[in-house]
Motif scaffolding. Structure first.
Motif, PDB file in Angstrom:
ATOM      1  N   PHE A 168       0.818  -1.219   0.000  1.00 16.65           N
ATOM      2  CA  PHE A 168       0.000   0.000   0.000  1.00 16.65           C
ATOM      3  C   PHE A 168       0.846   1.261   0.000  1.00 16.65           C
ATOM      4  CE2 PHE A 168      -3.752  -2.519   1.035  1.00 16.65           C
ATOM      5  CZ  PHE A 168      -4.734  -1.828   0.343  1.00 16.65           C
ATOM      6  N   GLU A 169       1.968   1.225   0.700  1.00 21.49           N
ATOM      7  CA  GLU A 169       2.843   2.395   0.739  1.00 21.49           C
ATOM      8  C   GLU A 169       3.313   2.753  -0.675  1.00 21.49           C
ATOM      9  OE1 GLU A 169       6.401   4.047   3.573  1.00 21.49           O
ATOM     10  OE2 GLU A 169       6.287   1.880   3.272  1.00 21.49           O
ATOM     11  N   THR A 170       3.757   1.769  -1.426  1.00 25.75           N
ATOM     12  CA  THR A 170       4.202   1.988  -2.803  1.00 25.75           C
ATOM     13  C   THR A 170       3.029   2.344  -3.701  1.00 25.75           C
ATOM     14  OG1 THR A 170       6.005   0.413  -2.453  1.00 25.75           O
ATOM     15  CG2 THR A 170       5.447   0.938  -4.737  1.00 25.75           C
ATOM     16  N   PHE A 171       1.908   1.651  -3.521  1.00 26.65           N
ATOM     17  CA  PHE A 171       0.721   1.896  -4.329  1.00 26.65           C
ATOM     18  C   PHE A 171       0.329   3.372  -4.280  1.00 26.65           C
ATOM     19  CE2 PHE A 171      -3.928   2.178  -4.764  1.00 26.65           C
ATOM     20  CZ  PHE A 171      -4.100   1.592  -6.007  1.00 26.65           C
ATOM     21  N   PHE A 172       0.294   3.930  -3.083  1.00 28.37           N
ATOM     22  CA  PHE A 172      -0.105   5.335  -2.969  1.00 28.37           C
ATOM     23  C   PHE A 172       1.030   6.299  -3.300  1.00 28.37           C
ATOM     24  CE2 PHE A 172      -3.826   3.675  -0.695  1.00 28.37           C
ATOM     25  CZ  PHE A 172      -4.817   4.397  -1.346  1.00 28.37           C
ATOM     26  N   SER A 173       2.276   5.923  -3.023  1.00 28.56           N
ATOM     27  CA  SER A 173       3.376   6.839  -3.351  1.00 28.56           C
ATOM     28  C   SER A 173       3.583   6.940  -4.858  1.00 28.56           C
ATOM     29  CB  SER A 173       4.669   6.421  -2.653  1.00 28.56           C
ATOM     30  OG  SER A 173       5.200   5.243  -3.216  1.00 28.56           O
ATOM     31  N   GLU A 174       3.244   5.887  -5.591  1.00 23.80           N
ATOM     32  CA  GLU A 174       3.387   5.908  -7.044  1.00 23.80           C
ATOM     33  C   GLU A 174       2.106   6.321  -7.768  1.00 23.80           C
ATOM     34  OE1 GLU A 174       5.024   2.122  -8.296  1.00 23.80           O
ATOM     35  OE2 GLU A 174       6.945   2.542  -7.319  1.00 23.80           O
ATOM     36  N   ALA A 175       1.062   6.593  -7.007  1.00 25.99           N
ATOM     37  CA  ALA A 175      -0.204   7.012  -7.629  1.00 25.99           C
ATOM     38  C   ALA A 175       0.024   8.308  -8.401  1.00 25.99           C
ATOM     39  CB  ALA A 175      -1.278   7.212  -6.569  1.00 25.99           C
ATOM     40  N   PRO A 176      -0.493   8.386  -9.622  1.00 32.43           N
ATOM     41  CA  PRO A 176      -0.270   9.581 -10.436  1.00 32.43           C
ATOM     42  C   PRO A 176      -0.696  10.879  -9.753  1.00 32.43           C
ATOM     43  CG  PRO A 176      -1.139   7.827 -11.795  1.00 32.43           C
ATOM     44  CD  PRO A 176      -1.197   7.341 -10.367  1.00 32.43           C
ATOM     45  N   GLN A 177      -1.874  10.881  -9.145  1.00 28.04           N
ATOM     46  CA  GLN A 177      -2.326  12.095  -8.458  1.00 28.04           C
ATOM     47  C   GLN A 177      -3.532  11.770  -7.595  1.00 28.04           C
ATOM     48  OE1 GLN A 177      -3.431  15.350 -10.998  1.00 28.04           O
ATOM     49  NE2 GLN A 177      -4.053  16.636  -9.292  1.00 28.04           N
ATOM     50  N   LEU A 178      -3.427  12.083  -6.304  1.00 26.73           N
ATOM     51  CA  LEU A 178      -4.571  11.927  -5.418  1.00 26.73           C
ATOM     52  C   LEU A 178      -5.612  12.974  -5.812  1.00 26.73           C
ATOM     53  CD1 LEU A 178      -5.118  10.004  -3.064  1.00 26.73           C
ATOM     54  CD2 LEU A 178      -4.527  11.867  -1.522  1.00 26.73           C
ATOM     55  N   ASN A 179      -6.849  12.557  -5.900  1.00 29.51           N
ATOM     56  CA  ASN A 179      -7.908  13.463  -6.332  1.00 29.51           C
ATOM     57  C   ASN A 179      -7.993  14.679  -5.406  1.00 29.51           C
ATOM     58  OD1 ASN A 179     -10.741  14.553  -6.586  1.00 29.51           O
ATOM     59  ND2 ASN A 179     -10.748  13.004  -8.190  1.00 29.51           N
ATOM     60  N   PRO A 180      -8.098  15.875  -5.972  1.00 29.11           N
ATOM     61  CA  PRO A 180      -8.164  17.082  -5.137  1.00 29.11           C
ATOM     62  C   PRO A 180      -9.420  17.154  -4.262  1.00 29.11           C
ATOM     63  CG  PRO A 180      -8.393  17.635  -7.475  1.00 29.11           C
ATOM     64  CD  PRO A 180      -8.088  16.175  -7.396  1.00 29.11           C
ATOM     65  N   ASN A 181     -10.417  16.329  -4.545  1.00 29.07           N
ATOM     66  CA  ASN A 181     -11.651  16.348  -3.754  1.00 29.07           C
ATOM     67  C   ASN A 181     -11.662  15.340  -2.608  1.00 29.07           C
ATOM     68  OD1 ASN A 181     -12.922  18.440  -5.158  1.00 29.07           O
ATOM     69  ND2 ASN A 181     -13.645  17.031  -6.737  1.00 29.07           N
ATOM     70  N   VAL A 182     -10.514  14.750  -2.283  1.00 27.64           N
ATOM     71  CA  VAL A 182     -10.499  13.753  -1.208  1.00 27.64           C
ATOM     72  C   VAL A 182     -10.947  14.334   0.135  1.00 27.64           C
ATOM     73  CG1 VAL A 182      -8.802  12.213  -2.237  1.00 27.64           C
ATOM     74  CG2 VAL A 182      -8.040  14.008  -0.692  1.00 27.64           C
ATOM     75  N   SER A 183     -10.774  15.622   0.318  1.00 30.36           N
ATOM     76  CA  SER A 183     -11.195  16.229   1.589  1.00 30.36           C
ATOM     77  C   SER A 183     -12.712  16.156   1.775  1.00 30.36           C
ATOM     78  CB  SER A 183     -10.727  17.680   1.674  1.00 30.36           C
ATOM     79  OG  SER A 183     -11.327  18.441   0.641  1.00 30.36           O
ATOM     80  N   LYS A 184     -13.439  15.869   0.699  1.00 33.53           N
ATOM     81  CA  LYS A 184     -14.893  15.717   0.791  1.00 33.53           C
ATOM     82  C   LYS A 184     -15.291  14.334   1.299  1.00 33.53           C
ATOM     83  CE  LYS A 184     -15.941  19.018  -2.886  1.00 33.53           C
ATOM     84  NZ  LYS A 184     -16.586  19.210  -4.199  1.00 33.53           N
ATOM     85  N   ILE A 185     -14.315  13.431   1.410  1.00 38.69           N
ATOM     86  CA  ILE A 185     -14.592  12.099   1.945  1.00 38.69           C
ATOM     87  C   ILE A 185     -14.550  12.209   3.467  1.00 38.69           C
ATOM     88  CG2 ILE A 185     -13.865   9.683   2.059  1.00 38.69           C
ATOM     89  CD1 ILE A 185     -12.404  10.162  -0.633  1.00 38.69           C
ATOM     90  N   THR A 186     -15.698  12.045   4.081  1.00 39.25           N
ATOM     91  CA  THR A 186     -15.801  12.165   5.536  1.00 39.25           C
ATOM     92  C   THR A 186     -16.610  10.998   6.081  1.00 39.25           C
ATOM     93  OG1 THR A 186     -17.797  13.525   5.361  1.00 39.25           O
ATOM     94  CG2 THR A 186     -15.688  14.696   5.471  1.00 39.25           C
ATOM     95  N   GLY A 187     -16.580  10.848   7.377  1.00 34.15           N
ATOM     96  CA  GLY A 187     -17.364   9.805   8.023  1.00 34.15           C
ATOM     97  C   GLY A 187     -16.480   8.804   8.734  1.00 34.15           C
ATOM     98  N   VAL A 188     -17.116   7.765   9.223  1.00 33.87           N
ATOM     99  CA  VAL A 188     -16.431   6.761  10.031  1.00 33.87           C
ATOM    100  C   VAL A 188     -16.201   5.509   9.201  1.00 33.87           C
ATOM    101  CG1 VAL A 188     -16.610   5.318  12.092  1.00 33.87           C
ATOM    102  CG2 VAL A 188     -17.458   7.662  12.146  1.00 33.87           C
ATOM    103  N   ILE A 189     -14.988   4.988   9.289  1.00 32.98           N
ATOM    104  CA  ILE A 189     -14.647   3.708   8.667  1.00 32.98           C
ATOM    105  C   ILE A 189     -13.710   2.970   9.624  1.00 32.98           C
ATOM    106  CG2 ILE A 189     -12.727   4.621   7.293  1.00 32.98           C
ATOM    107  CD1 ILE A 189     -15.133   1.935   6.033  1.00 32.98           C
ATOM    108  N   CYS A 190     -14.001   1.716   9.855  1.00 30.94           N
ATOM    109  CA  CYS A 190     -13.194   0.890  10.771  1.00 30.94           C
ATOM    110  C   CYS A 190     -13.076   1.534  12.151  1.00 30.94           C
ATOM    111  CB  CYS A 190     -11.823   0.592  10.180  1.00 30.94           C
ATOM    112  SG  CYS A 190     -11.880  -0.258   8.608  1.00 30.94           S
TER     113      CYS A 190
END
Length: 116
Positions: free
Chosen positions: A57-79
């Motif tokens: 997962f560390e590599t998966f996200f570090s090599e991701a082309p670009q995290l979506n600029p709207n990720v801050s809209k993801i809210t709520g409880v998970i796990c």
């Protein structure tokens, strides 16, 4: 909290579980992939390459082309954790993905999941 074990989890090992979770609820692998593309900027070819390379997962996200600029809209409880209160940047990205997959499995429309 020691998250090193989570960092080293192989994305290709978790991905089939995401597919199963979605399909059990009548959703598709294509919808799951669309969520991953939206979140990370990968496309089908580059996502498959990451799966084939068995990156963690560390590599998966570090090599991701670009995290979506709207990720801050993801809210709520998970796990049991409120996503917006997670301080560890990698764990936050993983929980974003978990939250989106959860929303897919719960039957939310793609427009709502992708914060359109």
């Amino acid at each position: 909290m020691d998250n090193s074990r989570v960092y080293k989890m192989i994305f290709a090992g978790v991905y089939p579980h995401y597919i199963t979770k979605a399909e059990k609820k009548g959703r598709t692998k294509s919808e799951l992939d669309e969520i991953i593309f939206w979140l990370t900027g990968y496309d089908s070819k580059s996502l498959q390459k990451q799966i084939d390379k068995k990156v963690d997962f560390e590599t998966f996200f570090s090599e991701a082309p670009q995290l979506n600029p709207n990720v801050s809209k993801i809210t709520g409880v998970i796990c049991g954790y409120r996503v917006e209160e997670i301080n560890d940047p990698l764990i936050k990205k993983i929980r974003y993905l978990d939250k989106l997959v959860d929303e897919l499995a719960k039957g939310k429309t793609m427009d709502k999941i992708l914060r359109i």
